[in-house]
Design a protein around this motif. Structure first.
Motif, PDB file in Angstrom:
ATOM      1  N   UNK A 142      62.228  46.747  45.575  1.00  0.00           N
ATOM      2  CA  UNK A 142      62.494  47.282  44.240  1.00  0.00           C
ATOM      3  C   UNK A 142      61.392  48.224  43.744  1.00  0.00           C
ATOM      4  N   UNK A 143      60.486  48.593  44.654  1.00  0.00           N
ATOM      5  CA  UNK A 143      59.480  49.627  44.364  1.00  0.00           C
ATOM      6  C   UNK A 143      59.931  50.842  45.172  1.00  0.00           C
ATOM      7  N   UNK A 144      60.607  51.788  44.517  1.00  0.00           N
ATOM      8  CA  UNK A 144      61.417  52.775  45.232  1.00  0.00           C
ATOM      9  C   UNK A 144      60.835  54.184  45.211  1.00  0.00           C
ATOM     10  N   UNK A 145      59.571  54.347  44.814  1.00  0.00           N
ATOM     11  CA  UNK A 145      58.989  55.682  44.783  1.00  0.00           C
ATOM     12  C   UNK A 145      57.531  55.611  45.237  1.00  0.00           C
ATOM     13  N   UNK A 146      56.935  56.780  45.423  1.00  0.00           N
ATOM     14  CA  UNK A 146      55.522  56.850  45.794  1.00  0.00           C
ATOM     15  C   UNK A 146      54.671  56.288  44.651  1.00  0.00           C
ATOM     16  N   UNK A 147      53.427  56.000  44.954  1.00  0.00           N
ATOM     17  CA  UNK A 147      52.542  55.418  43.941  1.00  0.00           C
ATOM     18  C   UNK A 147      51.951  56.472  43.020  1.00  0.00           C
ATOM     19  N   UNK A 148      51.867  57.730  43.449  1.00  0.00           N
ATOM     20  CA  UNK A 148      51.258  58.701  42.547  1.00  0.00           C
ATOM     21  C   UNK A 148      51.424  60.138  42.969  1.00  0.00           C
ATOM     22  N   UNK A 149      51.111  61.011  42.033  1.00  0.00           N
ATOM     23  CA  UNK A 149      51.188  62.459  42.222  1.00  0.00           C
ATOM     24  C   UNK A 149      50.001  63.104  41.522  1.00  0.00           C
ATOM     25  N   UNK A 199      50.254  68.505  44.182  1.00  0.00           N
ATOM     26  CA  UNK A 199      49.453  67.755  45.155  1.00  0.00           C
ATOM     27  C   UNK A 199      48.107  67.355  44.550  1.00  0.00           C
ATOM     28  N   UNK A 200      47.513  66.262  45.060  1.00  0.00           N
ATOM     29  CA  UNK A 200      47.929  65.441  46.203  1.00  0.00           C
ATOM     30  C   UNK A 200      48.903  64.348  45.786  1.00  0.00           C
ATOM     31  N   UNK A 201      49.584  63.765  46.778  1.00  0.00           N
ATOM     32  CA  UNK A 201      50.547  62.697  46.528  1.00  0.00           C
ATOM     33  C   UNK A 201      50.065  61.407  47.190  1.00  0.00           C
ATOM     34  N   UNK A 202      50.148  60.323  46.435  1.00  0.00           N
ATOM     35  CA  UNK A 202      49.761  59.010  46.936  1.00  0.00           C
ATOM     36  C   UNK A 202      50.994  58.364  47.557  1.00  0.00           C
ATOM     37  N   UNK A 203      51.166  58.593  48.851  1.00  0.00           N
ATOM     38  CA  UNK A 203      52.387  58.166  49.519  1.00  0.00           C
ATOM     39  C   UNK A 203      52.068  57.877  50.982  1.00  0.00           C
ATOM     40  N   UNK A 204      52.799  56.953  51.570  1.00  0.00           N
ATOM     41  CA  UNK A 204      52.618  56.614  52.978  1.00  0.00           C
ATOM     42  C   UNK A 204      52.788  57.863  53.842  1.00  0.00           C
ATOM     43  N   UNK A 205      51.873  58.051  54.772  1.00  0.00           N
ATOM     44  CA  UNK A 205      51.909  59.199  55.655  1.00  0.00           C
ATOM     45  C   UNK A 205      50.996  60.328  55.233  1.00  0.00           C
TER      46      UNK A 205
END
Length: 374
Positions: free
Chosen positions: A300-307, A316-322
């Protein structure tokens, strides 16, 4: 909070232009083409009207920056960016010929980064004139161009964050129950303007089951006692962005609502604690997500953590896996985990954070506890 800071100077813009040219050379680009929009404002201070007439800043390493501009707008451009050389064109002429001449004429070649908001008709017109050139998105080629803020930019972001915080403190005192989401959203927009915002980009007021939609547009639903309400709002103050989220409850919450809020608050704290120079952007996402996963709400956590945030509220930058790019002092971005339970409620908590020499600093300082509103 409404005091207007001193404008950026010609020296500030000259330094940014040099930084952009150097970054282009390091990336193996032959230049950067910048259309009207946030990149042009950041680089030059010039904010033209965006129309079908071509306006284009041409930056090539080792050469003088030149602004291609409609003749009728040349006086405004000269006043706004006096250090730039101008190449004007007149209605009835081919504006792409003027731009192409700066890239080597009809036989020109090379690879150029183009600002993301350039109109397709302008890029296609340039390609017709210069079929042997190639183009890449500026964000793809130079994603960190605006990412590291200088001290003056950090001051403006901090002031925007403080203004958004002041709006949150005030909105907590208004009545929620029995009013439509749109009414509370209008209150939020008015408060942002009262505390110095010149532009309001969004005022999400997502009550009850609407809170399970992360980008819910405030609607005509009447807020009821017992509702969880996600508030997410921001805009521009003195040219720099604010963006914060808090979740409030109308009347006393039940045990599950408190528990979910506590989980999100803990996740947001862990995400913030992961901020430090040299850490990867994805480390922030992983730290916040691990708390929610462990609690059993990972689906139920369906988006990146930050932008990132700066002269726009998303960049940018984006706090996201990868995203393995390392954090650098001066970067600014959101940390905003959430849990969204379809048909029931949602919770999101968001602060803007800047990377310091030894960790991170929040630019939003209001309480992250679950606030009770009437």
């Amino acid at each position: 909070m409404t005091d207007t800071p001193a404008p950026f100077t010609a020296a500030d813009h000259a330094a940014r232009l040099r930084r952009a040219e150097s970054a282009a050379a390091d990336a193996g680009l032959d230049g950067i083409l910048v259309a009207p929009g946030p990149d042009l404002v950041w680089l030059t201070g010039y904010r033209p009207v965006e129309t079908e007439r071509l306006t284009l800043l041409v930056l090539r390493p080792g050469e003088e920056p030149v602004l291609v501009v409609p003749k009728l707008e040349a006086p405004d451009a000269a006043r706004a960016a006096p250090a730039l050389a101008l190449r004007d064109w007149t209605d009835g002429q081919d504006p792409y010929r003027a731009a192409a001449s700066l890239l080597g004429g009809t036989g020109g070649t090379g690879r150029y980064a183009v600002s993301d908001n350039a109109w397709a008709m302008h890029l296609l017109g340039l390609q017709r004139r210069l079929p042997d050139t190639s183009y890449v998105s500026l964000t793809d080629a130079l994603p960190m161009l605006r990412a590291v803020k200088d001290p003056v930019e950090l001051d403006r972001l901090a002031a925007a964050g403080a203004a958004a915080d002041a709006a949150y403190e005030e909105i907590r005192t208004v009545r929620f129950a029995g009013r439509r989401e749109t009414e509370v959203a209008a209150d939020l927009a008015g408060l942002l303007r009262r505390f110095g915002h010149s532009q309001v980009d969004f005022t999400i007021v997502a009550s009850g089951p609407n809170g399970a939609d992360p980008h819910h547009e405030a609607g005509e639903r009447t807020i009821e006692r017992g509702d969880m309400v996600v508030l997410d709002f921001g805009g521009l103050k003195d040219g720099y962005g604010s963006d914060t989220s808090r979740t409030v409850h109308v009347g006393e919450p039940d045990a599950e609502e408190r528990r979910v809020h506590d989980i999100v608050r803990a996740a947001q704290e862990e995400g913030f604690r992961a901020v430090r120079p040299g850490a990867a952007c994805q480390d922030v996402d992983r730290a916040a997500r691990a708390v929610i996963d462990e609690a059993g709400y990972g689906a139920y956590f369906v988006h990146r953590t930050g932008h990132g945030i700066g002269v726009t509220t998303h960049e940018p930058p984006y706090m996201v896996e990868g995203e393995e790019r390392p954090l650098v002092p001066g970067m600014c971005f959101s940390v905003e985990p959430g849990i969204y339970l379809p048909g029931r409620f949602g919770v999101r908590i968001e602060d803007i954070v800047t990377v310091t020499e030894d960790g991170g600093r929040r630019l939003n300082t209001t309480s992250r506890e679950l606030a009770i509103v009437d």
